[in-house]
Each structure stands twice: as C-alpha cells, then as structure tokens.
Design a protein around this motif. Structure first.
Motif, short mmCIF file in Angstrom:
data_model
loop_
_atom_site.label_atom_id
_atom_site.label_comp_id
_atom_site.label_asym_id
_atom_site.label_seq_id
_atom_site.Cartn_x
_atom_site.Cartn_y
_atom_site.Cartn_z
N GLY A 185 16.88 13.03 3.46
CA GLY A 185 16.41 12.02 2.52
C GLY A 185 15.64 10.89 3.20
N GLU A 186 15.70 10.87 4.55
CA GLU A 186 14.95 9.83 5.27
C GLU A 186 13.84 10.47 6.10
OE1 GLU A 186 17.50 7.17 7.42
OE2 GLU A 186 18.83 6.92 5.70
N PRO A 187 12.85 9.66 6.50
CA PRO A 187 11.76 10.26 7.28
C PRO A 187 12.26 10.74 8.64
CG PRO A 187 11.15 8.07 6.49
CD PRO A 187 12.61 8.24 6.22
N VAL A 230 0.87 -1.19 0.00
CA VAL A 230 0.00 0.00 0.00
C VAL A 230 0.90 1.22 0.00
CG1 VAL A 230 -1.85 -1.20 1.23
CG2 VAL A 230 -0.14 0.15 2.51
N SER A 231 0.32 2.37 -0.35
CA SER A 231 1.16 3.57 -0.38
C SER A 231 1.42 4.04 1.06
CB SER A 231 0.49 4.68 -1.20
OG SER A 231 -0.45 5.35 -0.41
N ASN A 232 2.56 4.66 1.27
CA ASN A 232 2.98 5.09 2.60
C ASN A 232 3.54 6.51 2.52
OD1 ASN A 232 3.57 5.06 5.30
ND2 ASN A 232 5.48 3.88 5.08
N LYS A 233 2.70 7.47 2.88
CA LYS A 233 3.10 8.87 2.84
C LYS A 233 4.12 9.12 3.95
CE LYS A 233 -0.65 11.27 2.03
NZ LYS A 233 -1.86 11.97 2.51
N ARG A 234 5.14 9.92 3.66
CA ARG A 234 6.20 10.14 4.65
C ARG A 234 6.63 11.61 4.64
NH1 ARG A 234 10.71 5.64 3.25
NH2 ARG A 234 10.16 4.71 5.25
N VAL A 235 7.14 12.06 5.79
CA VAL A 235 7.74 13.39 5.88
C VAL A 235 9.25 13.22 5.96
CG1 VAL A 235 7.90 15.55 7.18
CG2 VAL A 235 5.74 14.28 7.13
N ILE A 236 9.92 13.73 4.91
CA ILE A 236 11.36 13.55 4.74
C ILE A 236 12.08 14.84 5.10
CG2 ILE A 236 13.13 13.12 2.94
CD1 ILE A 236 11.35 10.73 3.29
N LEU A 237 13.23 14.73 5.77
CA LEU A 237 14.07 15.91 5.95
C LEU A 237 14.83 16.16 4.64
CD1 LEU A 237 15.14 17.99 8.09
CD2 LEU A 237 17.13 16.48 8.34
N SER A 238 14.66 17.35 4.08
CA SER A 238 15.31 17.64 2.79
C SER A 238 16.79 17.94 2.96
CB SER A 238 14.65 18.86 2.12
OG SER A 238 13.28 18.67 2.00
N ASN A 239 17.11 18.66 4.03
CA ASN A 239 18.50 19.10 4.23
C ASN A 239 18.68 19.45 5.71
OD1 ASN A 239 16.78 21.44 2.62
ND2 ASN A 239 17.59 22.11 4.60
N TRP A 265 7.74 9.58 11.00
CA TRP A 265 6.74 10.52 10.48
C TRP A 265 6.26 10.01 9.13
CZ3 TRP A 265 6.46 16.36 11.59
CH2 TRP A 265 6.49 16.57 12.97
N GLU A 266 5.36 9.04 9.20
CA GLU A 266 4.86 8.34 8.01
C GLU A 266 3.59 7.63 8.43
OE1 GLU A 266 8.12 5.72 7.06
OE2 GLU A 266 8.23 4.99 9.12
N GLU A 267 2.86 7.12 7.42
CA GLU A 267 1.60 6.44 7.76
C GLU A 267 1.84 5.10 8.47
OE1 GLU A 267 -1.77 7.40 4.66
OE2 GLU A 267 0.17 7.22 3.59
N LEU A 327 5.14 -3.89 13.02
CA LEU A 327 4.62 -2.99 11.98
C LEU A 327 3.53 -2.12 12.60
CD1 LEU A 327 4.52 -2.21 8.91
CD2 LEU A 327 2.57 -3.77 8.77
N LEU A 328 3.71 -0.80 12.51
CA LEU A 328 2.79 0.14 13.16
C LEU A 328 1.99 0.93 12.14
CD1 LEU A 328 5.19 1.77 15.81
CD2 LEU A 328 3.53 -0.09 16.19
N LYS A 329 0.75 1.18 12.48
CA LYS A 329 -0.03 2.20 11.78
C LYS A 329 -0.03 3.42 12.70
CE LYS A 329 -4.78 3.23 10.23
NZ LYS A 329 -4.41 3.98 9.01
N ASN A 330 0.60 4.49 12.25
CA ASN A 330 0.73 5.67 13.12
C ASN A 330 -0.57 6.45 13.19
OD1 ASN A 330 3.53 5.35 13.80
ND2 ASN A 330 3.98 5.83 11.65
N LEU A 331 -0.97 6.78 14.40
CA LEU A 331 -2.22 7.52 14.61
C LEU A 331 -1.95 9.00 14.91
CD1 LEU A 331 -4.00 4.85 16.87
CD2 LEU A 331 -4.11 5.10 14.37
N TYR A 332 -1.05 9.25 15.82
CA TYR A 332 -0.70 10.63 16.20
C TYR A 332 0.81 10.77 16.25
CZ TYR A 332 -5.55 10.91 17.74
OH TYR A 332 -6.92 10.90 17.79
N LEU A 333 1.31 11.89 15.77
CA LEU A 333 2.75 12.18 15.86
C LEU A 333 2.94 13.45 16.69
CD1 LEU A 333 3.69 11.46 12.15
CD2 LEU A 333 4.07 9.97 14.14
N SER A 334 3.98 13.42 17.49
CA SER A 334 4.22 14.51 18.44
C SER A 334 5.22 15.51 17.86
CB SER A 334 4.78 13.90 19.73
OG SER A 334 5.01 14.88 20.69
#
Lengths: 302, 302
Positions: free
Chosen positions: A79-81, A8-17, A110-112, A48-55
């Motif tokens: 480049g990584e979450p 399934v698709s997994n949206k993520r927040v990546i550090l760019s720099n 920081w991902e689904e 394997l976790l399904k993330n519900l809330y991120l702090s």
C-alpha cells in the motif's frame, strides 16, 4: 508564491502485496497522489526531491517479502511506495547540507516527488560531466559494491585470475574492469543455468577468495538451492565472504578518484538498460529476475 | 650385532580396496610382513621407527577413495599399508637430525615398524612428562588445527561467542578450551543429525567467522548434502574460510608454549578413546564416521 504551494500530481509505484516466488508486474501498481512542491513550514531537516532516475537492484526482492527474521533490510509496506536508490534534484530543503537545485543520489521513493526526512542517506553529486544516470550504477551502490568486493574483500594481486559471475549485470560488468585495472586475468559468465557456485568451487585455485554480494538466482525460491561442494574450501584454503556496499561508503571519495577519470578517459565503460517512465518501472524491476536486462537496469522517471 | 639384523615380524593394516560410501572394517585387512630392525647400509637419510600410537583422523577417509582430481592428499594404495599421523620411537637412523631412542610424531605407517625415507615429516618430541599419546591429539595435528582455526583464522575477541560443532571430537574439544582461554563464551554441539551448517548460518552474529577444517558428516556421501542458507553470509558479512593445519606448523613452538603449561597446570584437559592393538585399528577408524568414539580416537600399537 501561491503557485508553489498548489499541489501537483505525484505518480507512485505501490507494492500491492507481499511477494512469494518470482515477482510479477501485478505485485505492484501505479497510483497517483498529490504533493505540494515545498517543504511544510516548521519541518526541520527535510528535503523535497524531484526524482530523475530510479535504480532496479536485486536486493529489492528481499524487501518485497514479508521478512520474518531480522535482516539488513526491512520489508516494504504493501500500500506504500517502493523505495530504493535513485538520482534526484533538490526542489526545496530545510536541511543545512542540501540546497535547492542540488543533485543527489541515495535512498528515495519510487514516485515523481519524494519528501525525505532522513536526508543523511543522500550523497551530493559533485561531478556532472558524466551521465547522471551513472549514479544509480557505476558511480552509485553497484559501483561501490564492485570496488569494495574486489579490492577490499578479495585483495587481488597482479597476475591472479578473477572470475565474475553475473558478468553482464550492474556490478559484474564493473568487477571485470576493476580486475583489469589491477592487472588480473578475467573470466566471466552470465545467465548460466548451472549451479554456479558449485562449479566455481571446483575450479577455484589455492587460497582463492570469493566475495558474495548477492545471490540473485536464489531470491525467488521458496528454499534456496543447495551448494554441495563446500568441501573444496578446506583443501584449497578458500575464503568465502559476504559483504555489503554500505560498509564501504567511507571509501567513496577514493573510489571517485579512480573511477571519474577512468570514465572521462574511456578506460571504464558502463552499459545501461534504461526503462522510460514510472509506468514501466514494475516491468523493469521484474525483468531483473528473468535476466531480461543487459547491463544496469534503471528507470528514467521524467 | 647379528641378532639385530635378523628379520622380525611386522604386523600391518592394509587397504584392501578403494572405498565408496561408509568405510567398513572389511575394507582393510591385517597382514604380517617382516622387517630387519636396522636401516640398510648405504641408505641415506632413512629412519626406522617403532610405532607406539597411531592417530585415527577423519581426513583419512578421503585417502581411502580413488581421488579423481587433484587434492591436498593422495589416495592410499590398495594392497599397501595405510599411513597417517603417529607417535614413534627411533630404532635406527642415518639422518643427522634423528638418533636412536628419539621420540617423534608425524607421518608414519599403520604397522608395527616403519622405514621412513622422508623423515623431514617427523617432529622430535621434547616434552615427555605429558602422555605420549597426546602427540596424536592435543599436541599434534588436531591441536594445531584447533589453535590455528580459532586464533589465526577466526581472531576471536574477548567476550565474543564461539560455537563449536563436533565438540566432542579430537579438534572440537580443544576449540572450546582455547576459546575459554581467549575470554569467549562457548557453545558446542556433537552428534547432531541436523543440517549443521545451515542452522549455524541462521544463528551467526554480525561479522561472524567460520573456520572450516573438515566436514566429517559428508565424507561418506556419494554427493555431499547441500547447504541452503549461504545467503546469510551477505547481510551478516560472514566469512567462511577453509584451512589446513599444515599451513601453521611454523607456529608449533608458540603453540607448545601455550599448551604444555596449560596441560601441566590442569587448565586444559583432553579426552582420548584408545583402541588397544593394531588388530583393532580398522574398527577404530571406521568408528569415527559412525560417531562411536568419545574424544580423540587413536590406537595403541604395542
């Protein structure tokens, strides 16, 4: 079950720099990967976790920098979450301590969906009659920070005066309430542009204790501001002590015994500032440092 | 005895004016008064002292300023003699605890003879086989400062590392020796122009303790220099604590039990810098702040 093994698709927040100065939303980006919702066969002790809330926590700012000397945290990797504290549901597990449908809080991405190979950093949630989001705040790391900083580091006595800086934040709003429970008088401030600590030192009483869990106003400065009134420590016999919540998690059961009933009975309240959706997570994190949030800032993933 | 009641001259060191910035010799002046070498009839609990040694201590700089907020010390009064710690011989006494020829140390005036109406601030000297001047240093307030700061505030464990700033001063030279007695490794520095505390914070170990008894480099500045690296307190769980020797005088007998034999056996040594004569007292005091002294600075009165 063939369906479960489809990715399934997994949206993520990546550090760019790596970040210098104030972090910007553009220092992060949203990407989409894919993930199979099952721990691969043969993977030991994996959850394997399904993330519900991120702090969103101020200390994360340190991890966005390229840290050039040893610290209690590591840098994020561009480049990584991003990762941090979160609340999640276990979808699959090969670790004996965690089972499908368990709710946990602790270190996650920081991902689904997150595949966690060090699940010893996850704490199983026992009390679910309180909002689950509370495990990023009053019942999570900020709660333990407030509890340990006040009760363990400062040892307040009934009738003493407690001053709380950043009193509307995730930790500050709790320190005041814990201090009240201990029979103390409470004064707080928030969002001040003053040199907070210098003003505090001038106003401290004899044998005052200052517990330091963070210095959010300094994290984005090339060189932190100077503190000029440390001379006050001497004549007033003041103790200034740094601490980390991580050293006090052994007190978590005792902490819950105090806090869970206090929440249920309305003796403690907790203000949250919830951003909806991973897309809004970068803005929520960045907002911590401009003081945009009122109360605990977190992100609802779903 | 008519002769005893004749007045003799009494040389004194007077504060000319409140001091701002670095103190200068011209901020003090030598004057001559007169005094009868007998406590006046009817004066209760009064002691007449012949001062032998006067102690030059950094905290005295605070007292040369017009203090505009409450402090643990009072300002000196321009036009009156400076006072501080000293070693003296009792010439006459109406206080039951002190008798003629007793040797004492404690609070006295910068003058040849002092009439003390609060003799409870004087401690009787029991051990006279060690240099009497030591009661301004290793056996006086600086000694108790070093002892309490290290053993009581920092609680060193064998094998720990102890860093001493101002290591050649009255207190610093003792901290290193006490640390050795406790089985610690010792590193010291003196006279550095660096931002000492900031450098120390960067180099502190986990759970380090910093006892702060003074900040001599800051006393003459209109605005103290800023300390920029307090963030280090958090990750390293450092405790920074101010203290005053005055809170630990109840430990003085225990302190003497350790130090007197150590001096006799040559296990502790003490470096003194003795100025001869009251005329040289202003220069000796001023010299503390330019780092002119090596070891404990004091004044031999006679």
């Amino acid at each position: 079950m063939a369906a479960e093994q489809e990715a399934v698709s997994n949206k993520r927040v990546i550090l760019s720099n790596y970040v210098t100065g104030f972090p910007k939303e553009s220092d992060m980006k949203i990407t989409s990967g894919s993930i199979k919702l099952k721990v691969a066969e043969g993977s030991k002790d994996t959850v394997l976790l399904k993330n519900l809330y991120l702090s969103c926590d101020p200390y994360m700012r340190w991890r966005m920098s390229k840290l050039d000397r040893p610290s209690f945290v590591d840098s994020f990797h561009p480049g990584e979450p991003i990762n941090g504290y979160g609340v999640a549901k276990v979808l699959d597990s090969t670790h004996p301590k965690y089972a499908k449908d368990d709710l946990v809080w602790g270190s996650t991405g920081w991902e689904e969906y997150s595949l966690v190979t060090a699940p010893q950093l996850l704490i199983k949630i026992q009390h679910t009659d309180v909002p689950l989001s509370y495990y990023t705040g009053i019942l999570g790391m900020p709660g333990v920070t407030a509890y340990a900083g006040l009760y363990e580091v400062c040892s307040p006595k009934k009738g003493e005066y407690v001053y709380v800086s950043a009193a509307s934040g995730a930790v500050g709003q709790l320190v005041g309430q814990f201090a009240k429970l201990a029979g103390c008088y409470v004064v707080g401030s928030a969002g001040s542009k003053e040199k907070m600590l210098d003003a505090v030192l001038l106003n401290m009483r004899l044998r005052g204790r200052i517990a330091v869990c963070g210095m959010i106003s300094q994290y984005n400065l090339e060189k932190p501001e100077g503190v000029h009134n440390l001379e006050q420590l001497i004549g007033k016999r003041i103790r200034l002590e740094g601490f980390l919540a991580g050293d006090y998690y052994h007190l978590y059961p005792k902490f819950l015994e105090l806090v869970i009933p206090a929440i249920r009975e309305g003796k403690m309240v907790y203000v949250e500032d919830i951003a909806e959706g991973l897309e809004n997570a970068p803005a929520a994190l960045v907002g911590l440092f401009t003081g945009r949030n009122v109360g605990k800032q977190l992100v609802a993933v779903a």
